[in-house]
Scaffold this active site. Structure first.
Site, PDB file in Angstrom:
ATOM      1  N   MET A 135      -1.362   1.218  -3.439  1.00 43.20           N
ATOM      2  CA  MET A 135      -1.809   0.211  -4.415  1.00 43.20           C
ATOM      3  C   MET A 135      -2.269  -1.065  -3.713  1.00 43.20           C
ATOM      4  O   MET A 135      -1.989  -1.271  -2.538  1.00 43.20           O
ATOM      5  CB  MET A 135      -0.685  -0.118  -5.386  1.00 43.20           C
ATOM      6  CG  MET A 135       0.529  -0.772  -4.740  1.00 43.20           C
ATOM      7  SD  MET A 135       1.982  -0.812  -5.828  1.00 43.20           S
ATOM      8  CE  MET A 135       2.492   0.921  -5.792  1.00 43.20           C
ATOM      9  N   CYS A 136      -2.991  -1.898  -4.474  1.00 47.90           N
ATOM     10  CA  CYS A 136      -3.396  -3.222  -3.992  1.00 47.90           C
ATOM     11  C   CYS A 136      -4.307  -3.046  -2.771  1.00 47.90           C
ATOM     12  O   CYS A 136      -5.298  -2.328  -2.845  1.00 47.90           O
ATOM     13  CB  CYS A 136      -2.127  -4.036  -3.709  1.00 47.90           C
ATOM     14  SG  CYS A 136      -2.372  -5.776  -3.342  1.00 47.90           S
ATOM     15  N   ILE A 137      -3.970  -3.636  -1.642  1.00 42.40           N
ATOM     16  CA  ILE A 137      -4.801  -3.533  -0.437  1.00 42.40           C
ATOM     17  C   ILE A 137      -4.431  -2.309   0.407  1.00 42.40           C
ATOM     18  O   ILE A 137      -5.196  -1.911   1.310  1.00 42.40           O
ATOM     19  CB  ILE A 137      -4.673  -4.832   0.410  1.00 42.40           C
ATOM     20  CG1 ILE A 137      -5.730  -4.912   1.522  1.00 42.40           C
ATOM     21  CG2 ILE A 137      -3.282  -4.966   1.013  1.00 42.40           C
ATOM     22  CD1 ILE A 137      -7.152  -5.018   1.038  1.00 42.40           C
ATOM     23  N   THR A 191      -4.336   2.482  -7.123  1.00 41.96           N
ATOM     24  CA  THR A 191      -4.432   1.565  -8.269  1.00 41.96           C
ATOM     25  C   THR A 191      -4.552   0.131  -7.745  1.00 41.96           C
ATOM     26  O   THR A 191      -4.007  -0.189  -6.680  1.00 41.96           O
ATOM     27  CB  THR A 191      -3.211   1.738  -9.208  1.00 41.96           C
ATOM     28  OG1 THR A 191      -3.460   1.051 -10.447  1.00 41.96           O
ATOM     29  CG2 THR A 191      -1.929   1.150  -8.605  1.00 41.96           C
TER      30      THR A 191
END
Lengths: 218, 218
Positions: A135-137, A191
């Site tokens: 997720m995220c980076i 995500t």
């Protein structure tokens, strides 16, 4: 009970794992009847950031495994000691730690290197057909390692990061905060979380779906 | 939208706020349509604990406000600058930080002192009829400050801690991990969280109920 390895990279959004994302991941795994194993590399952080000012805390050295233990309530395993056979899936929360400690994407972009032990564990999990969520980076780590397989991933909608993801060989797909991108062939789920989330409940909406999909893939 | 002040005492169960409890509190507030304001005192931690070994990290000094900012993603307010009129309720997550930094119960038990700014804010909130929630070990702060009103509180089932709570003037009520103790007269809500929880979803079950009750009391 399926057991999910959660790879942490410190404790704090600016120099470690994003704490909300990490805790929501652990909660979501347990709520969906899974078990988790927190994992981190025993290396120094790239640097320490004062989270109140946002400035580097010069001269202050912290260790990724030791700081990750704060999120894990002491129960975190050195990634060197993790046997891929003891876990059924892996999830990587985000935060700058994923891009500063688990790899050096924050400094070198598409030319980044991934921590060797993180790379080996992810390659072994993938080879065994076990699902990986990020997720995220953190999906930049998957782009770097699995770029040769041309996986489809998301880091949300940020153009610069999406371009770097594509430069590493992956196909980037824009994705809203409450949704996930599923690459069934490569068994990867991603995500945006705090790449897009304006608050903790928005972040949780996508993370919950990611955890559900990863568990379903086991 | 009701706004809940969440008083943090660092970031990590052994020397700061219990991270799972703090994050679940923030998530639960947002999920129930509330807003939150993270608050912490600008003081040094009693000490720093290596969460991997459980041992004190000697010579390593960390600041409560700065470390709390890790849980708050940078957005934490110095308790000295908090106006009771800007919040409708307060919740205190647990962790040793509540008993080492926000007060010194971990060292002095029932003879503890509460940080002066924490005390003033809680007294002002209570005087204004605003609800206060506390979980895990943090109810000892309420016992100390509001003991004169003979409030009913829980810290779970630990006999030694319960005796100290009663020595400070409160009535202690045993409570299972998924339940809460509500003192309607004094507008205090407490739950055991990690004083009893065997995992994160157990902790969340009681915290969710506490947040719901605190929001309902506003």
């Amino acid at each position: 009970m399926p057991r999910v390895g959660v790879i942490l990279g410190g404790a704090g959004v600016y120099d470690g794992s994003e704490i909300h994302e990490a805790v929501i991941t652990l909660l979501s795994i347990e709520n969906k009847m899974g078990d988790y194993l927190c994992i981190a590399p025993n290396i120094n952080q790239m640097h320490t950031v004062n989270h109140l000012t946002g400035n580097e805390s010069e001269g202050e050295q912290r260790n990724v495994l030791v700081e990750s233990a704060r999120i894990a309530r002491g129960n975190v395993k050195d990634i060197k000691d993790v046997d891929p056979n003891e876990i059924d899936a892996i999830i990587l929360p985000g935060g700058f730690g994923a891009a500063k400690n688990l790899c050096d994407f924050a400094v070198n972009g598409a030319d980044c290197d991934v921590n060797q032990d993180v790379k080996e564990l992810l390659l072994n999990m993938n080879k065994a057909g076990k699902p990986i969520g990020a997720m995220c980076i953190a999906p930049v780590i998957l782009a770097k390692i699995f770029g040769i397989y041309k996986p489809t991933l998301t880091i949300g909608t940020d153009k610069g990061t999406a371009e770097a993801v594509e430069k590493m060989g992956a196909a980037h797909k824009d994705c809203p905060v409450d949704d996930i991108v599923v690459d069934r062939e490569n068994r990867l789920v991603t995500t945006p979380a705090y790449m897009l989330a304006k608050g903790i409940s928005e972040a949780a909406s996508g993370i919950d779906r990611l955890v559900e999909e990863v568990l379903a893939m086991i």
